[in-house]
Each structure stands twice: as C-alpha cells, then as structure tokens.
Design a protein around this motif. Structure first.
Motif, mmCIF file in Angstrom:
data_model
loop_
_atom_site.group_PDB
_atom_site.id
_atom_site.type_symbol
_atom_site.label_atom_id
_atom_site.label_comp_id
_atom_site.label_asym_id
_atom_site.label_seq_id
_atom_site.Cartn_x
_atom_site.Cartn_y
_atom_site.Cartn_z
ATOM 1 N N GLY A 58 -3.654 -5.093 -8.503
ATOM 2 C CA GLY A 58 -2.545 -5.220 -9.438
ATOM 3 C C GLY A 58 -2.130 -3.909 -10.076
ATOM 4 O O GLY A 58 -2.842 -2.898 -10.008
ATOM 5 N N ALA B 129 0.851 1.807 -4.557
ATOM 6 C CA ALA B 129 -0.202 1.333 -3.657
ATOM 7 C C ALA B 129 0.018 -0.112 -3.185
ATOM 8 O O ALA B 129 -0.688 -0.567 -2.289
ATOM 9 C CB ALA B 129 -1.562 1.451 -4.343
ATOM 10 N N GLY B 130 0.988 -0.799 -3.797
ATOM 11 C CA GLY B 130 1.154 -2.241 -3.520
ATOM 12 C C GLY B 130 1.454 -2.533 -2.055
ATOM 13 O O GLY B 130 1.942 -1.670 -1.319
ATOM 14 N N GLY C 185 3.700 -4.599 -0.837
ATOM 15 C CA GLY C 185 5.114 -4.795 -0.505
ATOM 16 C C GLY C 185 5.353 -6.022 0.350
ATOM 17 O O GLY C 185 6.117 -5.979 1.326
ATOM 18 N N THR C 186 4.725 -7.131 -0.014
ATOM 19 C CA THR C 186 4.817 -8.332 0.844
ATOM 20 C C THR C 186 6.231 -8.900 0.906
ATOM 21 O O THR C 186 6.579 -9.574 1.869
ATOM 22 C CB THR C 186 3.853 -9.436 0.360
ATOM 23 O OG1 THR C 186 4.063 -9.641 -1.027
ATOM 24 C CG2 THR C 186 2.416 -9.071 0.610
ATOM 25 N N ARG C 187 7.064 -8.584 -0.114
ATOM 26 C CA ARG C 187 8.430 -9.122 -0.081
ATOM 27 C C ARG C 187 9.295 -8.395 0.942
ATOM 28 O O ARG C 187 10.417 -8.773 1.189
ATOM 29 C CB ARG C 187 9.071 -9.024 -1.471
ATOM 30 C CG ARG C 187 8.521 -10.024 -2.469
ATOM 31 C CD ARG C 187 8.962 -9.680 -3.873
ATOM 32 N NE ARG C 187 8.475 -8.378 -4.268
ATOM 33 C CZ ARG C 187 9.009 -7.627 -5.210
ATOM 34 N NH1 ARG C 187 10.072 -8.046 -5.854
ATOM 35 N NH2 ARG C 187 8.491 -6.461 -5.523
ATOM 36 N N GLU D 24 7.757 2.380 -0.600
ATOM 37 C CA GLU D 24 8.310 3.483 -1.402
ATOM 38 C C GLU D 24 9.032 4.512 -0.532
ATOM 39 O O GLU D 24 9.742 5.364 -1.040
ATOM 40 C CB GLU D 24 7.190 4.164 -2.201
ATOM 41 C CG GLU D 24 6.525 3.282 -3.254
ATOM 42 C CD GLU D 24 5.518 2.274 -2.680
ATOM 43 O OE1 GLU D 24 5.193 2.373 -1.470
ATOM 44 O OE2 GLU D 24 5.092 1.387 -3.443
ATOM 45 N N GLN E 281 -6.117 3.752 -4.675
ATOM 46 C CA GLN E 281 -6.538 2.444 -5.180
ATOM 47 C C GLN E 281 -7.092 1.712 -3.958
ATOM 48 O O GLN E 281 -6.349 1.414 -3.027
ATOM 49 C CB GLN E 281 -5.328 1.704 -5.765
ATOM 50 C CG GLN E 281 -5.688 0.398 -6.438
ATOM 51 C CD GLN E 281 -4.455 -0.420 -6.821
ATOM 52 O OE1 GLN E 281 -3.359 -0.211 -6.304
ATOM 53 N NE2 GLN E 281 -4.652 -1.365 -7.717
ATOM 54 N N PRO F 268 2.780 4.531 -9.593
ATOM 55 C CA PRO F 268 2.006 3.592 -8.787
ATOM 56 C C PRO F 268 2.784 3.248 -7.514
ATOM 57 O O PRO F 268 3.952 2.889 -7.570
ATOM 58 C CB PRO F 268 1.874 2.352 -9.686
ATOM 59 C CG PRO F 268 2.470 2.738 -11.007
ATOM 60 C CD PRO F 268 3.366 3.898 -10.775
HETATM 61 P P1 UTP Z 1 5.148 -4.977 -7.113
HETATM 62 O O1 UTP Z 1 4.552 -6.252 -7.454
HETATM 63 O O2 UTP Z 1 6.633 -4.844 -7.113
HETATM 64 O O3 UTP Z 1 4.659 -4.432 -5.710
HETATM 65 O O4 UTP Z 1 4.496 -3.835 -7.996
HETATM 66 P P2 UTP Z 1 3.930 -5.090 -4.508
HETATM 67 O O5 UTP Z 1 2.735 -5.858 -4.935
HETATM 68 O O6 UTP Z 1 3.732 -3.955 -3.559
HETATM 69 O O7 UTP Z 1 5.105 -5.983 -3.918
HETATM 70 P P3 UTP Z 1 5.170 -7.489 -3.403
HETATM 71 O O8 UTP Z 1 5.307 -8.298 -4.652
HETATM 72 O O9 UTP Z 1 3.919 -7.728 -2.619
HETATM 73 O O10 UTP Z 1 6.394 -7.501 -2.545
HETATM 74 C C1 UTP Z 1 5.212 -2.817 -8.684
HETATM 75 C C2 UTP Z 1 4.661 -1.434 -8.385
HETATM 76 O O11 UTP Z 1 3.254 -1.383 -8.579
HETATM 77 C C3 UTP Z 1 2.592 -0.886 -7.427
HETATM 78 C C4 UTP Z 1 3.552 -1.135 -6.275
HETATM 79 O O12 UTP Z 1 3.348 -0.180 -5.243
HETATM 80 C C5 UTP Z 1 4.911 -1.003 -6.942
HETATM 81 O O13 UTP Z 1 5.371 0.335 -6.958
HETATM 82 N N1 UTP Z 1 1.291 -1.594 -7.262
HETATM 83 C C6 UTP Z 1 1.244 -2.945 -7.292
HETATM 84 C C7 UTP Z 1 0.152 -0.847 -7.052
HETATM 85 O O14 UTP Z 1 0.182 0.402 -7.015
HETATM 86 N N2 UTP Z 1 -1.040 -1.498 -6.880
HETATM 87 C C8 UTP Z 1 -1.125 -2.863 -6.899
HETATM 88 O O15 UTP Z 1 -2.262 -3.391 -6.731
HETATM 89 C C9 UTP Z 1 0.041 -3.603 -7.113
#
Ligand code: UTP
Length: 289
Positions: free
Chosen positions: A107, A10-11, A13-15, A26, A102, A8
């Motif tokens: 999530g 797709a997040g 990465g707000t941090r 990534e 996604q 996964p």
């Molecule tokens: P994290 O919670 O660490 O990623 O999710 P995030 O949401 O990108 O980061 P912040 O909290 O906003 O900084 C762990 C993994 O799950 C993936 C992220 O890409 C990461 O590899 N993920 C998370 C998804 O693929 N889709 C999502 O909707 C959420």
C-alpha cells in the motif's frame, strides 16, 4: 526550506493491465513523455532538488529513464538532432534522484514509510507518480510549499470535485481559514454523497512533516489489507494541526483507461506540434458519432 520529494511508483497498476504487466504505469506516455517525467518536472519547478522514488519489481524502466544514455546521445549527435539531444540529456540532470525498493506492495502508506531514512528530520513533499496536476497558479507542489511556509504544518492539495462524485475520493472535513486554505479536523475516505463533509478531494500532492512516519509505523493494514496513508493522516490530525489547500486547476489520473485517454486528448490539443491537426480531426470524428 523544502528540498526533498518522495515519488511512490511501486504499485502494480492493476487498473491498466495488461499494459502494466511488464511496463511501469508511471512510464505510460502523455503524448511523447512518460507521466513520471512531468511529475519530476513539477517537483523541480517547485524548488525540489532531491527526489526519492519508491519502486518495485518490474520498474527498472523508470531508473533507466532518468539515467544518462551515452549510446543514444552519441547517435543523436551523429544525426545532428541537437534539439532532441539536449532534451534527452536534460532528463538525467533535472535533480538528484535516488531509488528505494518496496519489496512487497503493501500500500501507499507502506511505500512512504520506505522514505523515512532518506527524508530524515525535514519536511518533504509527496507526488504520486501516476497523477498529474495542473493549475493556473503555477506548480501545485510550489503552492503547497508556500502554504507550509505560512502555517508550518502538513498541507494536502485539494481538488474541488462534483458533489455527486465524492464517493470516489478521500475528502477533507474542515473549516476554511482563508480563500484557499482549510484547517482539517478529519480525512474521510470515499464517503457516501449524503455523509460527505465536503467536496474537497485529496489530490495526489502532499506536504508532510516527519511526524507522519511515526503514525505510519503504527498504522495497521486497512482496506485491501494495505497500509493506508489516509489512516495515518486521521491519527495525525488528532495531535497536529493539518491543512488542506484548494488549487485552481485539475488532476489527471492516468492509472485508468478513461483518465489516460482523456489526458492524452487534452494535452494533445494544447501541443504546438499536433494540437491544430488533432482538433480538426476530433471535430470531424465527433460529428460522425
Ligand atoms: P494506486 O492505488 O493508484 O496504484 O496508488 P496501484 O496500486 O498501482 O494501482 P491499481 O489500483 O492497482 O490500478 C497510488 C500511487 O501509490 C503507488 C502507486 O505506484 C501509485 O503511484 N503505490 C501504491 C506504491 O508505491 N506502493 C503500493 O504498495 C501501492
């Protein structure tokens, strides 16, 4: 035989904003290599031949990284930089890599649900695309596969963390059945120090049987209005034996500023090209603090 992996990635990465505004987290480098390349290398070293990456908007650089790059390859060949040419070519030949989108970041649980069709009826591993794990006993994914071959049930990598830090992680509630294997009763997300059933934290590598998809499908949005993988695991463990596997080693979460810097320093110190110089600089620099 476990041959399929899901990464996964797709997040949002707000941090790690603003770096992640238009670049995938990534793709953040540890020294000179994007973190997701290390993750793919771990999967391949564990016998995985088929990888599905879950990506989303703004993540095209990940696709490009694992594609052939003929113009760059030609330029390197002309410059007779054959060592780099080989390295660059190898990236696109590591495994069969597929992508799925996604469309809404609902999530980690929702991201994994997007792998259902591709995974089919086979056990598969999940490696989070923003986290490295290193173990003195070889690739952690390979260790999960070995435990799966004995137990025939889902296995989750567990990292021993300082008891005072448990509230940052998901931890297992379970009983040891061998030196490194725990049979899980429950999975607890971010418990308080007093309530924590253990200090064994879920560490970004998972091996699941396809039943996980049935549980994910039934999981309602939880924390942050996202489909949480832990919620599905909590339901699954009620009906299916699940295991945790302690590994000797460390997790490196690069999705936050401090984790990113520490990881680069640790990996930099081990790097044959720059390690010695970095160490000597670091000693001088630390002396001035
Ligand atoms: P994290 O919670 O660490 O990623 O999710 P995030 O949401 O990108 O980061 P912040 O909290 O906003 O900084 C762990 C993994 O799950 C993936 C992220 O890409 C990461 O590899 N993920 C998370 C998804 O693929 N889709 C999502 O909707 C959420």
């Amino acid at each position: 035989m476990v041959k399929k992996a899901v990464i996964p990635a797709a997040g949002y990465g707000t941090r790690f904003l603003p770096a992640t505004k238009s670049s995938p987290k990534e793709m953040i480098p540890i020294i000179d290599t994007p973190v997701i390349q290390y993750v793919v290398e771990e999967a391949v070293a564990s016998g995985i031949t088929d990888i599905l990456m879950i990506i989303g908007k703004g993540k095209r650089a990940i696709e490009e990284h694992f594609d052939r790059s003929p113009v760059l390859e030609e330029t390197l060949a002309q410059k007779e930089n054959f060592e780099m040419l080989e390295k660059i070519r190898a990236i696109s030949e590591m495994a069969n890599i597929h992508f799925v989108w996604q469309k809404e970041m609902n999530g980690l649980g929702d991201a994994i649900l997007h792998a259902r069709c591709h995974v089919g009826n086979e056990p598969f591993v999940i490696l989070l695309g923003d986290t490295l794990v290193q173990s003195e006993d070889g690739p952690v994914t390979k260790q999960l596969i070995d435990v799966y071959n004995q137990q025939k049930g889902p296995v989750i990598a567990l990292e021993e963390v300082k008891p005072e830090l448990v509230s940052r992680y998901g931890v297992v509630d379970g009983e040891s059945i061998s030196d490194n294997v725990v049979k899980a009763n429950d999975w607890i997300e971010k418990p308080s120090v007093e309530e924590a059933p253990s200090n064994l934290a879920v560490a970004s590598r998972y091996l699941f049987t396809p039943e996980i998809f049935d549980y994910l499908e039934k999981t309602l949005p939880g924390k942050n209005n996202e489909i949480q993988l832990t919620d599905a695991m909590r339901e699954m463990v009620k009906n299916h034996p699940m295991y945790g596997m302690k590994f000797k080693g460390k997790r490196y979460d690069i999705g936050n500023k401090l984790g990113f810097l520490k990881t680069n320093i640790e990996f930099g110190l081990k790097d044959p090209e720059i390690g010695a110089e970095l160490k000597s600089w670091l000693k001088d620099f630390a002396g001035e603090l």
